[in-house]
Motif scaffolding. Sequence first.
Motif, PDB file in Angstrom:
ATOM      1  N   HIS A  32       6.100   1.008 -10.949  1.00 58.10           N
ATOM      2  CA  HIS A  32       6.397   2.235 -10.220  1.00 58.10           C
ATOM      3  C   HIS A  32       5.922   2.155  -8.768  1.00 58.10           C
ATOM      4  N   LYS A  35       8.507  -0.011  -7.074  1.00 56.28           N
ATOM      5  CA  LYS A  35       9.752   0.764  -6.960  1.00 56.28           C
ATOM      6  C   LYS A  35       9.688   1.729  -5.782  1.00 56.28           C
ATOM      7  N   HIS A  36       8.606   2.512  -5.707  1.00 53.96           N
ATOM      8  CA  HIS A  36       8.499   3.498  -4.626  1.00 53.96           C
ATOM      9  C   HIS A  36       8.375   2.836  -3.267  1.00 53.96           C
ATOM     10  N   ARG A  39      11.751   1.594  -2.250  1.00 52.36           N
ATOM     11  CA  ARG A  39      12.638   2.736  -1.994  1.00 52.36           C
ATOM     12  C   ARG A  39      12.374   3.359  -0.626  1.00 52.36           C
ATOM     13  N   PHE A  40      11.108   3.354  -0.192  1.00 53.38           N
ATOM     14  CA  PHE A  40      10.768   3.995   1.074  1.00 53.38           C
ATOM     15  C   PHE A  40      10.515   3.003   2.198  1.00 53.38           C
ATOM     16  N   ALA A  63      15.318   3.164 -11.886  1.00 56.41           N
ATOM     17  CA  ALA A  63      15.471   3.007 -10.443  1.00 56.41           C
ATOM     18  C   ALA A  63      16.672   2.134 -10.108  1.00 56.41           C
ATOM     19  N   ARG A 136       0.264  11.085  -3.464  1.00 59.39           N
ATOM     20  CA  ARG A 136       1.447  11.213  -4.315  1.00 59.39           C
ATOM     21  C   ARG A 136       2.033  12.620  -4.223  1.00 59.39           C
ATOM     22  N   ALA A 139       3.667  13.153  -0.721  1.00 52.29           N
ATOM     23  CA  ALA A 139       4.982  12.509  -0.656  1.00 52.29           C
ATOM     24  C   ALA A 139       6.027  13.326  -1.395  1.00 52.29           C
ATOM     25  N   GLY A 140       5.649  13.858  -2.554  1.00 51.11           N
ATOM     26  CA  GLY A 140       6.599  14.650  -3.324  1.00 51.11           C
ATOM     27  C   GLY A 140       7.053  15.905  -2.606  1.00 51.11           C
ATOM     28  N   LEU A 166       3.450   5.495  -3.102  1.00 47.43           N
ATOM     29  CA  LEU A 166       4.065   6.505  -2.236  1.00 47.43           C
ATOM     30  C   LEU A 166       3.374   6.644  -0.887  1.00 47.43           C
ATOM     31  N   TYR A 168       4.078   4.713   1.274  1.00 42.30           N
ATOM     32  CA  TYR A 168       5.184   4.348   2.163  1.00 42.30           C
ATOM     33  C   TYR A 168       6.177   5.482   2.376  1.00 42.30           C
ATOM     34  N   ALA A 169       5.975   6.597   1.687  1.00 43.27           N
ATOM     35  CA  ALA A 169       6.860   7.747   1.844  1.00 43.27           C
ATOM     36  C   ALA A 169       6.294   8.787   2.797  1.00 43.27           C
TER      37      ALA A 169
END
Length: 261
Positions: A32, A35-36, A39-40, A63, A136, A139-140, A166, A168-169
């Motif tokens: 995960h 993945k995140h 994605r970011f 994903a 986290r 980011a959400g 996250l 990176y988000a």
Amino acid sequence: MTSDVTAGSDPLGRWHRLADGAGGSVLLDGFHALKHAVRFGAEVPVAVTTDRRAALALADELAPDVRDALDALLTEVPQAVYAALVPRPHPTAVAALALRPSRAANLERLARAPRVTPVVVLDNPRNLGNAGAVIRLAAGFGATGVVTTGTLDPWHPTVVRGGAGLHYATAVERLTVDELPAGPVFALDPEGDDIRGVRLPDDALLAFGSERSGLSAALRARADHLLALPMRPQVSSYNLATSVAMTLYHWSATGGAPHVP
């Protein structure tokens, strides 16, 4: 351009060169987190797994948007090799090293105006897991960033693990109180005004004291408003991540909204 650490076809060599560098690499611990990060937009020079088929099956299920990227990144290694690379093997048996975003880029993002979502400020936090959970959450909700003051490194591997990649988000940096970006500071304090009567602006800095000692004198002096979360009498406090979640939800429910870039 391909850097020295990404050149060639030796993933373990790349791993060791990155891991031995001066703080420029970030351990992504588990599927995960990888993945995140992908994605970011993280730059991920090397990723390993003990079972490519299982990892890509997870990507197909959870994903599909980054499945092809993970297919290109992941190298299968023996269990013993994987266990030697990571201090605490993850149940998904996936690990990667990513490059940490530049401080200059994060500071530019934090200072950008007008700011359309708040910045979360953790004033001298002590618990690495709590800090990861806050990142986290931020980011959400699409927060602009998470800033920590004090000695805790918000890019510590335990924080990154808690943040599920996250970082990176959103923009994650450690600053002093004097270096905080511009904007009205709404600091959470038991003696503050009830948050339910306040609308939080999009450019707010939402500040939370440490788990043990609350707001520092410097942050309290910088605050424009002190706010309190509703709490039953004789209950001493909420967990830090819970307090951040309640505050961000209040912001989103009273006019703010998660930002979609």
